[in-house]
Design a protein around this motif. Structure first.
Motif, PDB file in Angstrom:
ATOM      1  N   ILE A   1      -2.938  14.025  -9.149  1.00  0.00           N
ATOM      2  CA  ILE A   1      -2.532  12.626  -9.301  1.00  0.00           C
ATOM      3  C   ILE A   1      -1.900  12.163  -7.998  1.00  0.00           C
ATOM      4  O   ILE A   1      -1.006  12.831  -7.463  1.00  0.00           O
ATOM      5  CB  ILE A   1      -1.537  12.443 -10.464  1.00  0.00           C
ATOM      6  N   ILE A   2      -2.374  11.039  -7.474  1.00  0.00           N
ATOM      7  CA  ILE A   2      -1.727  10.386  -6.333  1.00  0.00           C
ATOM      8  C   ILE A   2      -0.805   9.320  -6.908  1.00  0.00           C
ATOM      9  O   ILE A   2      -1.267   8.298  -7.424  1.00  0.00           O
ATOM     10  CB  ILE A   2      -2.758   9.764  -5.380  1.00  0.00           C
ATOM     11  N   ALA A   3       0.496   9.567  -6.866  1.00  0.00           N
ATOM     12  CA  ALA A   3       1.491   8.660  -7.448  1.00  0.00           C
ATOM     13  C   ALA A   3       2.157   7.871  -6.336  1.00  0.00           C
ATOM     14  O   ALA A   3       2.813   8.436  -5.458  1.00  0.00           O
ATOM     15  CB  ALA A   3       2.537   9.455  -8.229  1.00  0.00           C
ATOM     16  N   SER A   4       2.000   6.550  -6.359  1.00  0.00           N
ATOM     17  CA  SER A   4       2.499   5.694  -5.284  1.00  0.00           C
ATOM     18  C   SER A   4       3.333   4.555  -5.850  1.00  0.00           C
ATOM     19  O   SER A   4       3.063   4.055  -6.943  1.00  0.00           O
ATOM     20  CB  SER A   4       1.307   5.129  -4.497  1.00  0.00           C
ATOM     21  N   THR A   5       4.335   4.130  -5.098  1.00  0.00           N
ATOM     22  CA  THR A   5       5.088   2.919  -5.412  1.00  0.00           C
ATOM     23  C   THR A   5       5.553   2.270  -4.120  1.00  0.00           C
ATOM     24  O   THR A   5       5.910   2.959  -3.168  1.00  0.00           O
ATOM     25  CB  THR A   5       6.297   3.194  -6.322  1.00  0.00           C
ATOM     26  N   ASN A   6       5.528   0.942  -4.110  1.00  0.00           N
ATOM     27  CA  ASN A   6       6.079   0.207  -2.968  1.00  0.00           C
ATOM     28  C   ASN A   6       7.321  -0.580  -3.367  1.00  0.00           C
ATOM     29  O   ASN A   6       7.694  -1.542  -2.706  1.00  0.00           O
ATOM     30  CB  ASN A   6       5.026  -0.735  -2.369  1.00  0.00           C
ATOM     31  N   THR A   7       7.970  -0.160  -4.452  1.00  0.00           N
ATOM     32  CA  THR A   7       9.185  -0.824  -4.941  1.00  0.00           C
ATOM     33  C   THR A   7      10.381  -0.340  -4.129  1.00  0.00           C
ATOM     34  O   THR A   7      10.804   0.810  -4.258  1.00  0.00           O
ATOM     35  CB  THR A   7       9.395  -0.532  -6.432  1.00  0.00           C
ATOM     36  N   ALA A   8      10.933  -1.222  -3.303  1.00  0.00           N
ATOM     37  CA  ALA A   8      12.023  -0.822  -2.401  1.00  0.00           C
ATOM     38  C   ALA A   8      13.256  -0.357  -3.159  1.00  0.00           C
ATOM     39  O   ALA A   8      13.969   0.539  -2.704  1.00  0.00           O
ATOM     40  CB  ALA A   8      12.369  -1.991  -1.477  1.00  0.00           C
ATOM     41  N   SER A   9      13.524  -0.949  -4.326  1.00  0.00           N
ATOM     42  CA  SER A   9      14.739  -0.621  -5.080  1.00  0.00           C
ATOM     43  C   SER A   9      14.639   0.721  -5.812  1.00  0.00           C
ATOM     44  O   SER A   9      15.640   1.224  -6.328  1.00  0.00           O
ATOM     45  CB  SER A   9      15.043  -1.731  -6.092  1.00  0.00           C
TER      46      SER A   9
ATOM     47  N   LEU B   1       3.559  10.515  -3.691  1.00  0.00           N
ATOM     48  CA  LEU B   1       3.603  11.948  -3.961  1.00  0.00           C
ATOM     49  C   LEU B   1       2.236  12.422  -4.450  1.00  0.00           C
ATOM     50  O   LEU B   1       1.621  11.784  -5.296  1.00  0.00           O
ATOM     51  CB  LEU B   1       4.667  12.252  -5.019  1.00  0.00           C
ATOM     52  N   ILE B   2       1.773  13.518  -3.874  1.00  0.00           N
ATOM     53  CA  ILE B   2       0.526  14.137  -4.321  1.00  0.00           C
ATOM     54  C   ILE B   2       0.896  15.239  -5.301  1.00  0.00           C
ATOM     55  O   ILE B   2       1.558  16.214  -4.944  1.00  0.00           O
ATOM     56  CB  ILE B   2      -0.278  14.719  -3.141  1.00  0.00           C
TER      57      ILE B   2
END
Length: 396
Positions: free
Chosen positions: A334-342, A390-391
């Motif tokens: 699973i490639i787990a990504s977020t661009n949420t700064a908070s 995160l990979i």
């Protein structure tokens, strides 16, 4: 001519001793009357000078420090030095024949918060995040035309003006352009449009993650790309030898955009599955049909809403991980990504751990990605490094 002084609360002085660039309303004792773009000196309770800032309202911020030395104006020489240095720091990308789309100035990471500048082959895109930053536009455009020498310049205004949020695209100068235009990152081609709302067709900050998917994960794998936007991850996977891809996004135009991206890379889009559908409804469908993928890509927006539900990365990412784990093959990724700064990395990892626990899957983190080098951030303040990827290698 002297600048007005803005006094810090004593409790906040320590962060500015370390070079913090953003001034929030809560950090100061009292805000004098200032005009957008006006310079002021930030001082401590005992009069200690911490830097000169410009006034620019941006979310909870009221200004950015732009000089550690007292200045009373930001002139052409100031911006020439600023942009020449930023441009030179990307020399490795300038010299890369396989990449011509990247960020050449990243706000506070290049010492001028409230503005980003992206290069798309021979075209520039400036994004303004405060009216204060925008007040310097004429001199900034003049300097960029000399330093970068682009064929054309576009801008996106993304700030409040008189209580009204501005979200506006404009052609600024140079040659007018017919879109889409083709750009490339790591040899992968992308169709972009700089005059079509807040998006451009590809997220430049995911360059290294797409490269990893192509070069390290995709070969002979089945790939599910959720919140797929224009299918950039699907394209990278297929160019890396993936058996097949499934791209899922609720936006109606995602299908046409994904077909476009695949076509310009010589990919037979008819052999791939492209679904215009709510991602969580698609998870339901996949689970009912016992469908599994070797690689699942999760790159959701910070907040999304459909007719039946809403999703927030800071609250619901564990649920997203659980649903993704249920459709990931044994020993899949699973490639787990977020661009949420908070959402900081510690909490992000906690949400992933909770989601995996609910799904009954064991895993290990095999790679971790942040913003690439062209998206420079202040080294001492990780909160400006908004991208967290995160990979996750599943063990069962």
């Amino acid at each position: 001519m002297t600048n007005q002084q803005v006094r810090l609360r004593m409790s906040e002085e320590k962060r500015f001793q370390k070079g913090y660039p953003l001034i929030l309303q809560d950090y100061i004792e009292r805000l004098p009357e200032l005009q957008e773009g006006e310079l002021f000196d930030l001082v401590g309770a005992q009069g200690t000078y911490y830097g000169t800032a410009y006034y620019g309202v941006q979310n909870k911020g009221i200004g950015w420090i732009v000089s550690k030395d007292p200045v009373t104006q930001l002139d052409r020489a100031y911006f020439m030095k600023l942009f020449k240095k930023a441009y030179q720091l990307r020399q490795d990308l300038h010299d890369d024949p396989n990449t011509n789309a990247y960020r050449i100035m990243n706000g506070e990471g290049d010492h001028f918060g409230g503005l980003t500048v992206d290069l798309y082959n021979d075209q520039l895109l400036l994004q303004w995040y405060s009216e204060g930053a925008y007040s310097f536009r004429r001199i900034i455009y003049d300097v960029l035309m000399e330093v970068v020498q682009p064929r054309s310049v576009y801008e996106k205004k993304r700030f409040d003006r008189g209580g009204e949020y501005i979200e506006q695209d404009d052609f600024v100068m140079g040659e007018t352009t017919t879109f889409p235009q083709m750009v490339k990152q790591d040899g992968i081609q992308y169709a972009i449009d700089l005059n079509d709302g807040p998006m451009t067709g590809v997220f430049l900050d995911q360059r290294e993650v797409r490269r990893y998917l192509r070069d390290e994960l995709a070969e002979e794998k089945t790939v599910l790309n959720t919140f797929s936007y224009t299918g950039a991850f699907s394209v990278a996977a297929l160019l890396g030898g993936a058996k097949s891809t499934t791209s899922v996004d609720l936006a109606k135009r995602s299908e046409a955009k994904t077909i476009e991206q695949m076509s310009i890379n010589g990919i037979d889009f008819e052999a791939q599955e492209i679904r215009v559908m709510d991602v969580f409804n698609y998870f339901n469908y996949a689970e009912r049909h016992q469908m599994k993928w070797d690689v699942v890509v999760l790159d959701p927006p910070s907040f999304a809403r459909s007719k039946k539900m809403s999703f927030s990365t800071s609250k619901d990412y564990d649920m997203l991980i659980e649903r993704a784990a249920n459709v990931t093959a044994r020993k899949g990724t699973i490639i787990a990504s977020t661009n949420t700064a908070s959402l900081d990395m510690k909490k992000f990892k906690k949400l992933i751990e909770e989601g995996m626990r609910k799904a009954g899957r064991n895993y290990k983190i095999v790679e971790e990605f942040h913003l690439p080098s062209d998206f420079r951030t202040p080294r001492s303040f990780r909160e400006f490094d908004y991208l967290k990827v995160l990979i996750l290698q599943l063990k069962n």
